[in-house]
Design a protein around this motif. Sequence first.
Motif, mmCIF file in Angstrom:
data_model
loop_
_atom_site.group_PDB
_atom_site.id
_atom_site.type_symbol
_atom_site.label_atom_id
_atom_site.label_comp_id
_atom_site.label_asym_id
_atom_site.label_seq_id
_atom_site.Cartn_x
_atom_site.Cartn_y
_atom_site.Cartn_z
ATOM 1 N N ASP A 147 -1.555 3.071 10.139
ATOM 2 C CA ASP A 147 -1.296 1.683 9.759
ATOM 3 C C ASP A 147 -1.018 1.584 8.268
ATOM 4 N N GLY A 150 2.264 3.100 7.467
ATOM 5 C CA GLY A 150 3.318 2.195 7.920
ATOM 6 C C GLY A 150 3.475 1.039 6.955
ATOM 7 N N ARG A 151 2.443 0.538 6.384
ATOM 8 C CA ARG A 151 2.547 -0.561 5.424
ATOM 9 C C ARG A 151 3.219 -0.097 4.151
ATOM 10 N N ILE A 152 2.868 1.140 3.764
ATOM 11 C CA ILE A 152 3.457 1.661 2.531
ATOM 12 C C ILE A 152 4.944 1.917 2.756
ATOM 13 N N VAL A 153 5.280 2.531 3.855
ATOM 14 C CA VAL A 153 6.678 2.891 4.123
ATOM 15 C C VAL A 153 7.451 1.646 4.570
ATOM 16 N N GLY A 154 6.799 0.804 5.217
ATOM 17 C CA GLY A 154 7.449 -0.406 5.665
ATOM 18 C C GLY A 154 7.872 -0.327 7.117
ATOM 19 N N GLU A 155 7.646 0.760 7.780
ATOM 20 C CA GLU A 155 7.953 0.893 9.190
ATOM 21 C C GLU A 155 6.857 1.711 9.865
ATOM 22 N N ARG A 161 6.060 4.970 17.058
ATOM 23 C CA ARG A 161 7.482 4.736 16.879
ATOM 24 C C ARG A 161 8.110 4.562 18.247
#
Length: 162
Positions: A147, A150-155, A161
Amino acid sequence: MTLAQNSTLFDMDLGPLNPVTAELILGVVLFGLTFLLLAKAVLPKISKTLAEREKAIDGGNEHAEDLRSEAADVRAQYEAELAEARHEAARIRSKAQEEGAAAIAAARAEGVAEREAILAAGHERIAAERETAERELNADVDTWARDLAGRIVGEPVGADRS
């Protein structure tokens, strides 16, 4: 008897002190009777009384010596008993101190053993709680890591996935 007759008794003249022969003889006879009376009747009684008193005093002294000796024996026996009692009291006091020291040492050893048992139980409980916490956290760490990534990468990252 006149004074003149008495003066022939002595070669010198003593005046009124010249003795009269009859009085002199009477005086000697009375002195002799008094001496005999004292020597035969009174002095033996006095001697007997003095001897009895001396015997009583000596007997009293012997009795007093016997009593002193007996008192000394009783005192020696009392002092021996007192010394024995003091020795016994010292022995009891020493034994009580030893027993007290042994009881203190036993209580101290029991306390140390109890403390060690409590510490060991605490360490085991902490280790068990740590393992439980690590398992729970490890199960959630993967999810949280995905999580966060995903927040850092944005996806979404990882198995989510689609």
